[in-house]
Write an enzyme that holds these catalytic residues in place. Structure first.
Site, PDB file in Angstrom:
ATOM      1  N   VAL A 121       2.498   9.970   8.728  1.00 50.65           N
ATOM      2  CA  VAL A 121       2.867  10.243   7.331  1.00 50.65           C
ATOM      3  C   VAL A 121       1.596  10.075   6.506  1.00 50.65           C
ATOM      4  CG1 VAL A 121       4.398   9.732   5.403  1.00 50.65           C
ATOM      5  CG2 VAL A 121       5.150   9.199   7.729  1.00 50.65           C
ATOM      6  N   GLU A 122       1.194  11.145   5.825  1.00 51.11           N
ATOM      7  CA  GLU A 122       0.036  11.055   4.927  1.00 51.11           C
ATOM      8  C   GLU A 122       0.523  10.482   3.595  1.00 51.11           C
ATOM      9  OE1 GLU A 122      -2.984  14.456   5.376  1.00 51.11           O
ATOM     10  OE2 GLU A 122      -1.087  15.376   5.927  1.00 51.11           O
ATOM     11  N   VAL A 123       0.008   9.308   3.255  1.00 53.39           N
ATOM     12  CA  VAL A 123       0.386   8.653   2.005  1.00 53.39           C
ATOM     13  C   VAL A 123      -0.732   8.922   1.004  1.00 53.39           C
ATOM     14  CG1 VAL A 123       0.803   6.406   0.923  1.00 53.39           C
ATOM     15  CG2 VAL A 123       1.754   6.893   3.196  1.00 53.39           C
TER      16      VAL A 123
END
Ligand SMILES: NC(=O)c1ccc[n+]([C@@H]2O[C@H](COP(=O)([O-])OP(=O)(O)OC[C@H]3O[C@@H](n4cnc5c(N)ncnc54)[C@H](O)[C@@H]3O)[C@@H](O)[C@H]2O)c1
Length: 275
Positions: A121-123
């Protein structure tokens, strides 16, 4: 943690399944008439009903700036003040859709499809996002068994999709030029780069490719021959390419293809965990 999923297409349904599997209550809103949610997931009649008592909202509506602007203005107004407001947006940074509203708890949580299987997950915080919101998002995704990576700067497409776009552009060009069929190009990737990239990224892979001389040796030895390559730009009209891909895979159903994909991806993840 009470969750709300807004937009239940490919990505929203996969998130809803993952949230429910981890014991979080899930309320889903999507206007589609054929909405069918995973077991244990509740359908809400409106956005406001879905988010009213949520701790975390994950947005997965259309990839459209105006849509996201309007929706996030509503989420900021209607979700509880402590609720994290996360967007699955593939390319649009959250600063672009939070101008003029309080964006302190709005940020990108961009997964790779399908999020119930793939860990990344790219935060990506926006200009207004607080550090506390970033920390809570990381904690939330870790609790789901995901691998969050916090990115330091907003850029359209973030990191994963920019890398993907670079490879996809050359793949389209090679098929358009008649160098390879869509299936054979996929076979090249799944039997080489795909397997390699399941264990080492491009930098560690290249460092190892250089043998004991490492990245320096590879750059000087083989890297030079790659520098001369003129990478292609696919034609502006994508119709022929779309047709070629449909000819290759259109005879199988989406659910058969997706089931096979999930099984094989899980087998790679299991093999990695065991080794
Ligand atoms: N498909 C992917 O591989 C992928 C991967 C990562 C992130 N994303 C991102 O996730 C988001 C959703 O993509 P997707 O592939 O699931 O799209 P999709 O078309 O499958 O789903 C979008 C859903 O939004 C719903 N919708 C339309 N208007 C709405 C409204 N007013 N309120 C709530 N829902 C509404 C649609 O009915 C549809 O079910 C996009 O921002 C996309 O960029 C997609």
């Amino acid at each position: 943690m009470k969750t709300a999923v807004i937009g239940a297409g490919v990505i929203g349904l996969s998130w809803a399944r993952l949230f429910a599997e981890h014991g979080h209550p899930v309320k889903v809103f999507d206007p589609r008439p054929d909405l069918d949610v995973p077991e244990g997931v509740e359908v809400a009649p409106t956005v406001a009903d879905a988010v009213r008592d949520a701790d975390v909202v994950q947005e997965n509506g259309p990839e459209d700036l105006e849509f996201k602007k309007t929706l996030f203005a509503e989420l900021v107004r209607t979700a509880p003040r402590h609720a994290l407001l996360l967007s699955s947006s593939s390319a649009i940074p959250s600063t672009a859709f939070t101008r003029g509203v309080d964006g302190s708890r709005v940020l990108i949580g961009h997964p790779f499809n399908p999020p119930h299987v793939l860990p990344l997950v790219e935060v990506v915080p926006g200009e207004q996002t607080t550090k506390e919101s970033v920390g809570r998002a990381v904690e939330f995704y870790r609790g789901l068994g995901r691998t969050p990576v916090v990115e330091r700067k907003e850029i359209p497409g973030f990191v994963g999709n920019r890398l993907q776009a670079a490879l996809s552009r050359e793949a389209a060009y090679l098929v358009e030029q008649g160098v390879v069929t869509p299936q054979d190009l996929d076979t090249v990737v799944t039997n080489s780069l795909g397997l390699r990239w399941a264990t080492v990224g491009p930098f560690l892979g290249a460092h190892l490719g250089g043998g004991p001389g490492g990245y320096r040796h590879l750059a000087q030895h083989i890297g030079r021959s790659m520098q001369g390559l003129e990478l292609g730009t696919p034609a502006q009209d994508p119709e022929r390419l779309i047709k070629a891909v449909e000819d290759a895979y259109g005879s199988s159903t989406y659910s058969d293809l997706a089931e096979t994909r999930d099984r094989r991806q899980l087998a790679v993840l299991t093999a990695l965990e065991e080794n």
